[in-house]
Design a protein around this motif. Structure first.
Motif, PDB file in Angstrom:
ATOM      1  N   ASP A 152       0.829  -1.215   0.000  1.00  0.00           N
ATOM      2  CA  ASP A 152       0.000   0.000   0.000  1.00  0.00           C
ATOM      3  C   ASP A 152       0.861   1.262   0.000  1.00  0.00           C
ATOM      4  N   SER A 153       1.913   1.265   0.812  1.00  0.00           N
ATOM      5  CA  SER A 153       2.801   2.426   0.864  1.00  0.00           C
ATOM      6  C   SER A 153       3.547   2.596  -0.450  1.00  0.00           C
ATOM      7  N   ALA A 154       3.982   1.491  -1.035  1.00  0.00           N
ATOM      8  CA  ALA A 154       4.686   1.555  -2.316  1.00  0.00           C
ATOM      9  C   ALA A 154       3.769   2.084  -3.411  1.00  0.00           C
ATOM     10  N   GLU A 155       2.527   1.633  -3.403  1.00  0.00           N
ATOM     11  CA  GLU A 155       1.568   2.099  -4.411  1.00  0.00           C
ATOM     12  C   GLU A 155       1.371   3.607  -4.318  1.00  0.00           C
ATOM     13  N   ARG A 156       1.303   4.129  -3.103  1.00  0.00           N
ATOM     14  CA  ARG A 156       1.150   5.578  -2.944  1.00  0.00           C
ATOM     15  C   ARG A 156       2.375   6.313  -3.490  1.00  0.00           C
ATOM     16  N   CYS A 157       3.553   5.742  -3.281  1.00  0.00           N
ATOM     17  CA  CYS A 157       4.775   6.356  -3.809  1.00  0.00           C
ATOM     18  C   CYS A 157       4.720   6.445  -5.331  1.00  0.00           C
ATOM     19  N   TYR A 158       4.349   5.341  -5.978  1.00  0.00           N
ATOM     20  CA  TYR A 158       4.279   5.332  -7.439  1.00  0.00           C
ATOM     21  C   TYR A 158       3.223   6.309  -7.949  1.00  0.00           C
ATOM     22  N   ARG A 159       2.085   6.340  -7.291  1.00  0.00           N
ATOM     23  CA  ARG A 159       1.027   7.258  -7.731  1.00  0.00           C
ATOM     24  C   ARG A 159       1.491   8.705  -7.626  1.00  0.00           C
ATOM     25  N   ARG A 160       2.169   9.050  -6.529  1.00  0.00           N
ATOM     26  CA  ARG A 160       2.646  10.423  -6.371  1.00  0.00           C
ATOM     27  C   ARG A 160       3.735  10.748  -7.390  1.00  0.00           C
ATOM     28  N   LEU A 161       4.572   9.751  -7.716  1.00  0.00           N
ATOM     29  CA  LEU A 161       5.604   9.992  -8.732  1.00  0.00           C
ATOM     30  C   LEU A 161       4.969  10.311 -10.076  1.00  0.00           C
ATOM     31  N   PHE A 162       3.992   9.494 -10.493  1.00  0.00           N
ATOM     32  CA  PHE A 162       3.323   9.753 -11.770  1.00  0.00           C
ATOM     33  C   PHE A 162       2.526  11.058 -11.726  1.00  0.00           C
ATOM     34  N   ASP A 163       1.920  11.344 -10.577  1.00  0.00           N
ATOM     35  CA  ASP A 163       1.153  12.587 -10.449  1.00  0.00           C
ATOM     36  C   ASP A 163       2.050  13.822 -10.527  1.00  0.00           C
ATOM     37  N   SER A 164       3.334  13.659 -10.209  1.00  0.00           N
ATOM     38  CA  SER A 164       4.234  14.815 -10.231  1.00  0.00           C
ATOM     39  C   SER A 164       4.429  15.360 -11.643  1.00  0.00           C
ATOM     40  N   GLY A 185       8.241  10.760  -0.111  1.00  0.00           N
ATOM     41  CA  GLY A 185       7.961  10.880   1.305  1.00  0.00           C
ATOM     42  C   GLY A 185       7.727   9.573   2.037  1.00  0.00           C
ATOM     43  N   GLY A 186       7.182   8.569   1.346  1.00  0.00           N
ATOM     44  CA  GLY A 186       6.899   7.304   2.006  1.00  0.00           C
ATOM     45  C   GLY A 186       7.893   6.210   1.703  1.00  0.00           C
ATOM     46  N   SER A 187       8.965   6.529   0.984  1.00  0.00           N
ATOM     47  CA  SER A 187       9.889   5.483   0.546  1.00  0.00           C
ATOM     48  C   SER A 187      10.641   4.838   1.711  1.00  0.00           C
ATOM     49  N   GLU A 188      10.979   5.622   2.744  1.00  0.00           N
ATOM     50  CA  GLU A 188      11.690   5.051   3.895  1.00  0.00           C
ATOM     51  C   GLU A 188      10.831   4.012   4.600  1.00  0.00           C
ATOM     52  N   SER A 189       9.524   4.281   4.675  1.00  0.00           N
ATOM     53  CA  SER A 189       8.616   3.318   5.296  1.00  0.00           C
ATOM     54  C   SER A 189       8.570   2.015   4.506  1.00  0.00           C
ATOM     55  N   VAL A 190       8.578   2.136   3.180  1.00  0.00           N
ATOM     56  CA  VAL A 190       8.577   0.942   2.331  1.00  0.00           C
ATOM     57  C   VAL A 190       9.858   0.155   2.538  1.00  0.00           C
ATOM     58  N   LEU A 202      11.078  -4.077   3.817  1.00  0.00           N
ATOM     59  CA  LEU A 202      11.563  -4.972   2.776  1.00  0.00           C
ATOM     60  C   LEU A 202      13.007  -5.380   3.026  1.00  0.00           C
ATOM     61  N   ASP A 203      13.390  -6.510   2.459  1.00  0.00           N
ATOM     62  CA  ASP A 203      14.800  -6.916   2.461  1.00  0.00           C
ATOM     63  C   ASP A 203      15.067  -7.740   1.208  1.00  0.00           C
ATOM     64  N   GLY A 204      16.318  -8.087   1.006  1.00  0.00           N
ATOM     65  CA  GLY A 204      16.679  -8.934  -0.123  1.00  0.00           C
ATOM     66  C   GLY A 204      16.350  -8.326  -1.477  1.00  0.00           C
ATOM     67  N   ALA A 205      15.893  -9.195  -2.374  1.00  0.00           N
ATOM     68  CA  ALA A 205      15.621  -8.778  -3.756  1.00  0.00           C
ATOM     69  C   ALA A 205      14.478  -7.775  -3.834  1.00  0.00           C
ATOM     70  N   ASP A 206      13.472  -7.901  -2.962  1.00  0.00           N
ATOM     71  CA  ASP A 206      12.344  -6.960  -2.991  1.00  0.00           C
ATOM     72  C   ASP A 206      12.813  -5.544  -2.659  1.00  0.00           C
ATOM     73  N   ARG A 207      13.687  -5.441  -1.663  1.00  0.00           N
ATOM     74  CA  ARG A 207      14.206  -4.120  -1.287  1.00  0.00           C
ATOM     75  C   ARG A 207      15.048  -3.542  -2.419  1.00  0.00           C
ATOM     76  N   ARG A 208      15.923  -4.356  -3.015  1.00  0.00           N
ATOM     77  CA  ARG A 208      16.780  -3.867  -4.095  1.00  0.00           C
ATOM     78  C   ARG A 208      15.940  -3.425  -5.295  1.00  0.00           C
ATOM     79  N   PHE A 209      14.847  -4.151  -5.555  1.00  0.00           N
ATOM     80  CA  PHE A 209      14.007  -3.769  -6.688  1.00  0.00           C
ATOM     81  C   PHE A 209      13.341  -2.418  -6.446  1.00  0.00           C
ATOM     82  N   PHE A 210      12.822  -2.202  -5.234  1.00  0.00           N
ATOM     83  CA  PHE A 210      12.186  -0.921  -4.944  1.00  0.00           C
ATOM     84  C   PHE A 210      13.212   0.213  -4.999  1.00  0.00           C
ATOM     85  N   GLU A 211      14.405  -0.066  -4.535  1.00  0.00           N
ATOM     86  CA  GLU A 211      15.450   0.960  -4.594  1.00  0.00           C
ATOM     87  C   GLU A 211      15.740   1.371  -6.037  1.00  0.00           C
TER      88      GLU A 211
END
Length: 282
Positions: free
Chosen positions: A82-94, A158-163, A167-176
Motif C-alpha cells: 500500500d505504501s509503495a503504491e502511494r509512492c508510485y502514484r505520487r511519482l506519476f502525479d508529479s 515521502g513514504g519510501s523510507e517506510s517501504v 523490505l529486504d533482499g531482492a524486494d528491497r533492491r528492486f524498490f530501490e
C-alpha cells in the motif's frame, strides 16, 4: 512511448498505467487495434509500464489500471504494497499540471535539455558582453513551473523510507532501483535546473554573489543525482550508466562549471549614477 529521447522519459519512468490505458482506449474506440508498437529503450527502468501495456494488449477489456498497479505492488512488495503504491502514484502525479489544457510537467529529458539550453545561452551571452537574458519574465515563468514540479517530486519520495523498512533482499533492491533511484534522479535534475534559473535571474538583477552561490548549489544537485544512481550500479549492474551519451550528466556538470567560470570572470558593474571619489560633482 515508455521512453522517448529528447523529450523523455529516459532514466525516470513517467508514463503511468493509467496514461497508457487512456491512450490505448482511444485507439480501441477507433478500431485501430490491429497491432501496437512500444518504444521501451532502457527496459530496466520501465518494467511497470511494459507489464501494464503487455496486459492491455492481451486483454484490454479486462484491464483496470487501478487494480493492475495495486496487484503489481502486492506481488513485489508484500506488506509494504500500500505504501509503495502511494509512492508510485505520487511519482506519476508529479508530471501532471493542467489536464484542462492538456499540459503536463517536464519529463527527465526535457528538464535536462532546459537546463543545458539556458546554461549554454547565458555563458555565450556573458562572453559576448551581453546581458544574461532578454526576458527575465520568461525565466521566472519556467522557474515557477520547475519549483511546483520539484515540490511534487519530493513529495513522491515521502513514504519510501517506510517501504524500505519493511523490505529486504531482492524486494528491497528492486524498490530501490525502480523507485528510489528514479525519484532521486528526477529531484536532482529539477533542483539543478531550479538553481541554474535562479542564478540567471540573480545575474539579470546584478547580484553576482547570489549567482555564484546558486551555481554552486546547482553542482551539488548533480552530485545528488550521482548518489541516487549509485544504488542502481551495484554488483553486475556496476557499469549500468557507463557510456550514457544521451543524459550525459558529465556534460551538464561541465556546462555548469563553464557558466560558473564566466560569472567569476565578469567584473561587477558600478551603478550608472555612481560618483567617483575625488571627481567633479558638477
Amino acid at each position: 512511448h515508455q521512453a522517448l529521447w529528447g523529450t523523455g522519459p529516459h532514466l525516470v519512468q513517467g508514463v503511468s498505467p493509467h496514461k497508457i490505458h487512456s491512450n490505448f482506449k482511444q485507439a480501441v474506440q477507433r478500431d485501430s487495434d490491429y497491432y501496437a508498437i512500444m518504444n521501451v529503450s532502457n527496459v530496466r527502468e520501465f518494467v511497470l509500464g511494459v507489464d501494464a501495456a503487455g496486459r492491455m494488449c492481451w486483454d484490454f477489456d479486462g484491464f483496470d489500471p487501478d487494480e493492475h498497479l495495486a496487484a503489481w505492488c502486492r506481488e513485489r512488495f508484500g506488506p509494504a504494497a500500500d505504501s509503495a503504491e502511494r509512492c508510485y502514484r505520487r511519482l506519476f502525479d508529479s508530471f501532471a499540471e493542467d489536464a484542462a489544457s492538456n499540459k503536463r510537467r517536464w519529463m527527465d529529458g526535457e528538464i535536462l535539455h532546459l537546463g543545458k539550453r539556458v546554461t549554454q545561452l547565458v555563458t555565450k551571452r556573458l562572453a559576448a558582453g551581453e546581458k544574461p537574458v532578454e526576458s527575465p519574465a520568461g525565466v521566472r515563468d519556467k522557474l515557477r513551473r520547475i519549483e511546483h514540479q520539484l515540490a511534487a517530486a519530493q513529495l513522491a519520495g515521502g513514504g519510501s523510507e517506510s517501504v524500505l523498512a519493511q523490505l529486504d533482499g531482492a524486494d528491497r533492491r528492486f524498490f530501490e532501483t525502480n523507485f528510489v533511484v528514479q525519484q532521486g534522479i528526477l529531484v536532482g535534475l529539477l533542483a539543478w535546473t531550479q538553481e541554474t534559473l535562479k542564478a540567471v535571474l540573480a545575474l539579470s538583477e546584478g547580484d553576482r554573489a547570489e549567482a555564484l552561490a546558486r551555481l554552486d548549489a546547482a553542482l551539488a544537485a548533480i552530485d545528488r543525482i550521482r548518489e541516487a544512481q549509485a544504488l542502481a550500479t551495484r554488483g553486475h549492474w556496476e557499469h549500468w550508466y557507463r557510456g550514457d551519451k544521451k543524459m550525459n550528466l558529465a556534460r551538464a556538470r561541465g556546462m555548469t562549471r563553464d557558466l560558473l567560470a564566466a560569472v567569476r570572470k565578469k567584473e561587477p558593474t558600478a551603478p550608472s549614477n555612481a560618483t567617483s571619489r575625488g571627481g567633479s560633482r558638477g
